[in-house]
Design a protein around this motif. Structure first.
Motif, mmCIF file in Angstrom:
data_model
loop_
_atom_site.group_PDB
_atom_site.id
_atom_site.type_symbol
_atom_site.label_atom_id
_atom_site.label_comp_id
_atom_site.label_asym_id
_atom_site.label_seq_id
_atom_site.Cartn_x
_atom_site.Cartn_y
_atom_site.Cartn_z
ATOM 1 N N ARG A 1 0.621 -1.314 -0.054
ATOM 2 C CA ARG A 1 0.090 0.095 0.130
ATOM 3 C C ARG A 1 0.824 1.213 0.102
ATOM 4 N NH1 ARG A 1 -3.925 -3.325 3.231
ATOM 5 N NH2 ARG A 1 -5.610 -3.734 1.572
ATOM 6 N N CYS B 1 0.214 4.106 -2.741
ATOM 7 C CA CYS B 1 -0.088 5.659 -2.268
ATOM 8 C C CYS B 1 1.271 6.391 -2.896
ATOM 9 C CB CYS B 1 -0.188 5.582 -0.965
ATOM 10 S SG CYS B 1 -1.575 5.065 -0.282
ATOM 11 N N ASP C 1 -6.712 10.997 -1.417
ATOM 12 C CA ASP C 1 -7.688 9.842 -1.555
ATOM 13 C C ASP C 1 -7.477 8.427 -1.570
ATOM 14 O OD1 ASP C 1 -10.951 9.396 -1.608
ATOM 15 O OD2 ASP C 1 -10.344 8.723 -3.458
ATOM 16 N N THR C 2 -6.513 8.529 -2.473
ATOM 17 C CA THR C 2 -5.836 6.873 -2.400
ATOM 18 C C THR C 2 -5.182 6.557 -1.019
ATOM 19 O OG1 THR C 2 -5.390 7.208 -4.537
ATOM 20 C CG2 THR C 2 -4.195 5.568 -3.293
ATOM 21 N N LYS D 1 -8.081 5.624 1.531
ATOM 22 C CA LYS D 1 -8.725 4.308 1.140
ATOM 23 C C LYS D 1 -7.851 3.279 1.470
ATOM 24 C CE LYS D 1 -11.728 6.083 -2.577
ATOM 25 N NZ LYS D 1 -11.774 5.963 -4.185
ATOM 26 N N GLU D 2 -6.458 3.448 1.162
ATOM 27 C CA GLU D 2 -5.562 2.273 1.720
ATOM 28 C C GLU D 2 -5.178 2.143 2.988
ATOM 29 O OE1 GLU D 2 -4.644 0.206 -0.447
ATOM 30 O OE2 GLU D 2 -5.778 1.061 -2.212
ATOM 31 N N ALA E 1 -7.573 3.018 5.253
ATOM 32 C CA ALA E 1 -8.714 2.171 5.838
ATOM 33 C C ALA E 1 -8.656 0.708 5.615
ATOM 34 C CB ALA E 1 -9.936 2.856 5.340
ATOM 35 N N ALA E 2 -8.183 0.440 4.553
ATOM 36 C CA ALA E 2 -8.169 -1.126 4.178
ATOM 37 C C ALA E 2 -7.140 -1.865 4.879
ATOM 38 C CB ALA E 2 -7.625 -1.160 2.634
#
Length: 258
Positions: free
Chosen positions: A208, A212, A225-226, A229-230, A232-233
């Protein structure tokens, strides 16, 4: 298995060596095809946690492309050649497993482009970098115009590409093109040591980080934004649970990439 490269798996790192020392390890279509296969193995083989790309001998990492292949190419064939190079080098750049360049000697033209496609670069003190394609009536075609600009800035990149000049390892370090400079004998040990350290970290988080960092340079993506999301993942992974538990319990984590 290969004619122009060799591979060796050592401590979970695949060492990929461009093996044409009589040609200064120049890239030709066979090298590129075999390099693509080796990168496929990095992606698919669970026993491989990382890779090092280097050149055979002490004089050259990759001292450019095999110019004899260019003489009879049409513009359409030149476009196809560049596209193939872009696909392979994008695969290196976007690998979820670390791929680093151990640059021994000359990294010119396609060799400099190959090194720049790796996640980061370590250079021997005899390394030389350059994009001398203008001397042939060409420009870099495997992503060099873009990655060199990203790594060292527009002004320095344009100067290097317009003049065709080379810079030595010390200058490359100063400009941010390489992360470390070592004596030649210490080049591979340095690369292996860094990867052994990275191997102790969470593999999914490492992947990740790559995603990013690359998003930060992609005009079609919102890097912030990436990152959200990463980030959170990560909370869906067992690795985060292991890492946080190990921190609280004051022990070393045992990450499994899950």
């Amino acid at each position: 298995m290969y004619q122009t490269i060799s591979t060796q798996l050592e401590n979970s790192s695949l060492i990929i060596t461009i093996n044409r020392p009589d040609k200064m390890n120049a890239l030709n279509q066979t090298v590129m095809a075999e390099l693509a296969l080796a990168i496929d193995e990095v992606y698919s083989n669970a026993a491989i946690k990382s890779a090092i790309i280097t050149g055979a001998g002490e004089k050259a990492f990759v001292a450019g492309a095999d110019i004899s292949e260019f003489l009879k190419l049409s513009p359409k064939e030149g476009e196809e050649l560049a596209k193939k190079g872009h696909v392979i080098f994008h695969r290196i750049e976007n690998s979820p497993k670390p791929i680093i360049a151990a640059v021994n000697g000359f990294a010119l033209g396609g060799g400099c482009e190959l090194a720049m496609a790796c996640h980061f670069r370590i250079a021997s003190d005899n390394a030389r970098f350059g994009q001398p394609e203008v001397n042939l009536g060409l420009i870099p075609g495997y992503g060099g115009t873009q990655r060199l600009t990203q790594l060292i800035g527009k002004g320095k990149a344009i100067e290097l590409m317009m003049t065709g000049d080379m810079i030595d390892a010390a200058e490359a370090l100063k400009w941010g093109l390489v992360n470390h400079v070592t004596p030649l004998a210490e080049l591979l040990p340095k690369a292996k040591g860094l990867l052994e350290k990275i191997h102790t970290k969470a593999p999914l988080a490492i992947a990740r980080v790559v995603k990013c960092a690359n998003a930060a340079l992609d005009k079609d993506q919102d890097g912030f934004d990436t990152e959200v999301k990463e980030f959170a993942a990560c909370f869906a992974t067992k690795d985060l649970q292991e890492g946080a538990s190990a921190f609280i319990e004051k022990r070393r984590p045992n990450f499994k990439g899950e």
